[in-house]
Scaffold this motif. Structure first.
Motif, PDB file in Angstrom:
ATOM      1  N   LEU A 144       0.830  -1.199   0.000  1.00  0.00           N
ATOM      2  CA  LEU A 144       0.000   0.000   0.000  1.00  0.00           C
ATOM      3  C   LEU A 144       0.867   1.251   0.000  1.00  0.00           C
ATOM      4  CD1 LEU A 144      -2.675  -0.859   2.735  1.00  0.00           C
ATOM      5  CD2 LEU A 144      -3.048  -0.740   0.268  1.00  0.00           C
ATOM      6  N   SER A 145       0.339   2.304  -0.586  1.00  0.00           N
ATOM      7  CA  SER A 145       0.989   3.609  -0.494  1.00  0.00           C
ATOM      8  C   SER A 145       0.548   4.263   0.817  1.00  0.00           C
ATOM      9  CB  SER A 145       0.568   4.501  -1.667  1.00  0.00           C
ATOM     10  OG  SER A 145      -0.811   4.855  -1.538  1.00  0.00           O
ATOM     11  N   GLY A 146       1.241   5.309   1.211  1.00  0.00           N
ATOM     12  CA  GLY A 146       0.853   6.043   2.409  1.00  0.00           C
ATOM     13  C   GLY A 146      -0.564   6.588   2.303  1.00  0.00           C
ATOM     14  N   ALA A 147      -0.937   7.051   1.111  1.00  0.00           N
ATOM     15  CA  ALA A 147      -2.291   7.584   0.910  1.00  0.00           C
ATOM     16  C   ALA A 147      -3.340   6.487   1.086  1.00  0.00           C
ATOM     17  CB  ALA A 147      -2.410   8.211  -0.475  1.00  0.00           C
ATOM     18  N   ARG A 159      -6.379   6.277   4.006  1.00  0.00           N
ATOM     19  CA  ARG A 159      -7.809   6.032   3.735  1.00  0.00           C
ATOM     20  C   ARG A 159      -8.331   4.828   4.514  1.00  0.00           C
ATOM     21  NH1 ARG A 159      -6.261   8.133  -1.195  1.00  0.00           N
ATOM     22  NH2 ARG A 159      -5.535   6.161  -2.036  1.00  0.00           N
ATOM     23  N   LEU A 160      -7.558   3.762   4.559  1.00  0.00           N
ATOM     24  CA  LEU A 160      -8.004   2.530   5.222  1.00  0.00           C
ATOM     25  C   LEU A 160      -8.026   2.627   6.745  1.00  0.00           C
ATOM     26  CD1 LEU A 160      -6.225  -0.190   3.061  1.00  0.00           C
ATOM     27  CD2 LEU A 160      -8.668   0.291   3.174  1.00  0.00           C
ATOM     28  N   THR A 161      -7.197   3.501   7.310  1.00  0.00           N
ATOM     29  CA  THR A 161      -7.096   3.598   8.764  1.00  0.00           C
ATOM     30  C   THR A 161      -7.832   4.815   9.324  1.00  0.00           C
ATOM     31  OG1 THR A 161      -4.989   4.774   8.564  1.00  0.00           O
ATOM     32  CG2 THR A 161      -4.891   2.364   8.877  1.00  0.00           C
ATOM     33  N   PHE A 162      -8.452   5.610   8.460  1.00  0.00           N
ATOM     34  CA  PHE A 162      -9.191   6.803   8.881  1.00  0.00           C
ATOM     35  C   PHE A 162      -8.286   7.816   9.572  1.00  0.00           C
ATOM     36  CE2 PHE A 162     -11.886   2.997   9.351  1.00  0.00           C
ATOM     37  CZ  PHE A 162     -12.688   3.188   8.246  1.00  0.00           C
ATOM     38  N   LEU A 163      -7.039   7.868   9.129  1.00  0.00           N
ATOM     39  CA  LEU A 163      -6.068   8.817   9.661  1.00  0.00           C
ATOM     40  C   LEU A 163      -5.711   9.813   8.577  1.00  0.00           C
ATOM     41  CD1 LEU A 163      -3.753   6.162  11.379  1.00  0.00           C
ATOM     42  CD2 LEU A 163      -5.330   7.733  12.542  1.00  0.00           C
ATOM     43  N   THR A 164      -5.209  10.963   8.976  1.00  0.00           N
ATOM     44  CA  THR A 164      -4.794  11.949   7.979  1.00  0.00           C
ATOM     45  C   THR A 164      -3.503  11.492   7.320  1.00  0.00           C
ATOM     46  OG1 THR A 164      -3.427  13.253   9.501  1.00  0.00           O
ATOM     47  CG2 THR A 164      -5.808  13.827   9.354  1.00  0.00           C
ATOM     48  N   VAL A 184       3.946  10.371   9.670  1.00  0.00           N
ATOM     49  CA  VAL A 184       4.722  10.276  10.910  1.00  0.00           C
ATOM     50  C   VAL A 184       4.800   8.830  11.378  1.00  0.00           C
ATOM     51  CG1 VAL A 184       4.762  10.920  13.361  1.00  0.00           C
ATOM     52  CG2 VAL A 184       4.239  12.650  11.619  1.00  0.00           C
ATOM     53  N   ILE A 185       3.670   8.129  11.358  1.00  0.00           N
ATOM     54  CA  ILE A 185       3.647   6.724  11.794  1.00  0.00           C
ATOM     55  C   ILE A 185       4.561   5.881  10.920  1.00  0.00           C
ATOM     56  CG2 ILE A 185       2.191   4.654  11.932  1.00  0.00           C
ATOM     57  CD1 ILE A 185      -0.104   6.548  12.824  1.00  0.00           C
ATOM     58  N   ILE A 186       4.489   6.068   9.622  1.00  0.00           N
ATOM     59  CA  ILE A 186       5.321   5.297   8.693  1.00  0.00           C
ATOM     60  C   ILE A 186       6.804   5.572   8.941  1.00  0.00           C
ATOM     61  CG2 ILE A 186       6.028   5.222   6.257  1.00  0.00           C
ATOM     62  CD1 ILE A 186       3.041   5.070   5.554  1.00  0.00           C
ATOM     63  N   ARG A 187       7.167   6.841   9.126  1.00  0.00           N
ATOM     64  CA  ARG A 187       8.579   7.152   9.405  1.00  0.00           C
ATOM     65  C   ARG A 187       9.048   6.455  10.683  1.00  0.00           C
ATOM     66  NH1 ARG A 187       6.968  12.055   7.417  1.00  0.00           N
ATOM     67  NH2 ARG A 187       6.692  13.029   9.462  1.00  0.00           N
TER      68      ARG A 187
END
Length: 173
Positions: A80-83, A87-92, A98-101
């Motif tokens: 999955l891409s960050g975008a 969408r799937l996690t209902f996060l901005t 930040v979470i991915i980093r």
């Protein structure tokens, strides 16, 4: 002249004055926070309770509920891409960034460039991330069992369909 709490009857709204003039705030399950409440409010109240319990359950693993959601989605849908994750996690997208980093820094996920669109980054779990997710999942499954403990399988299926149906019906076009 003040009245004792025992002398005061509840109003129809469920509020009960107390000696100092403050209003009794109902606990979850009481008044409008119970079966008399609006469905949307009750869903939000339930979500808040589940999230707080999940925060406490995962805290010593160093994982937050949003991080758990990201790990779960990357496990279910590698690449999955960050975008997409946002969408799937209902996060901005900013929060997911930040979470991915942080997850990448900790060795839980790895990035690979998209085979066609080089600017799109795809994310997958590393073995370390899979191990972390497994530990989190064990705890969250215990919470899920607690949520469903008073439900028979038919009731649980009905509730799952109802909740999924709400999301499908109310999704933005």
């Amino acid at each position: 002249m003040s009245r004792k709490v025992n002398d005061v009857t509840r109003s129809q709204s469920g509020r009960r004055p107390v000696e100092d003039g403050a209003v009794h705030v109902p606990a979850p399950g009481e008044g409008k926070r119970g079966e008399q409440g609006y469905l949307g409010y009750l869903l939000r109240q339930a979500h808040a309770a589940v999230r707080l319990t999940m925060e406490r359950t995962l805290a010593d693993l160093g994982v937050t509920p949003p991080q758990f959601a990201v790990l779960t989605m990357l496990n279910a849908y590698p690449g999955l891409s960050g975008a997409d994750v946002a969408r799937l996690t209902f996060l901005t997208p900013q929060t997911v960034g930040v979470i991915i980093r942080n997850l990448e820094r900790d060795g839980a996920i790895a990035m690979t460039p998209h085979p066609v669109h080089g600017r799109i980054q795809q994310w997958t779990l590393t073995p370390r991330g899979a191990t972390l997710l497994k530990a989190c999942r064990h705890r969250v499954l215990e919470l899920e069992k607690r949520l469903a403990r008073d439900l028979d399988s038919k009731a649980e299926t009905t509730i799952r369909r109802w909740l999924a149906g709400i999301a499908a019906d109310l999704k933005e076009a």
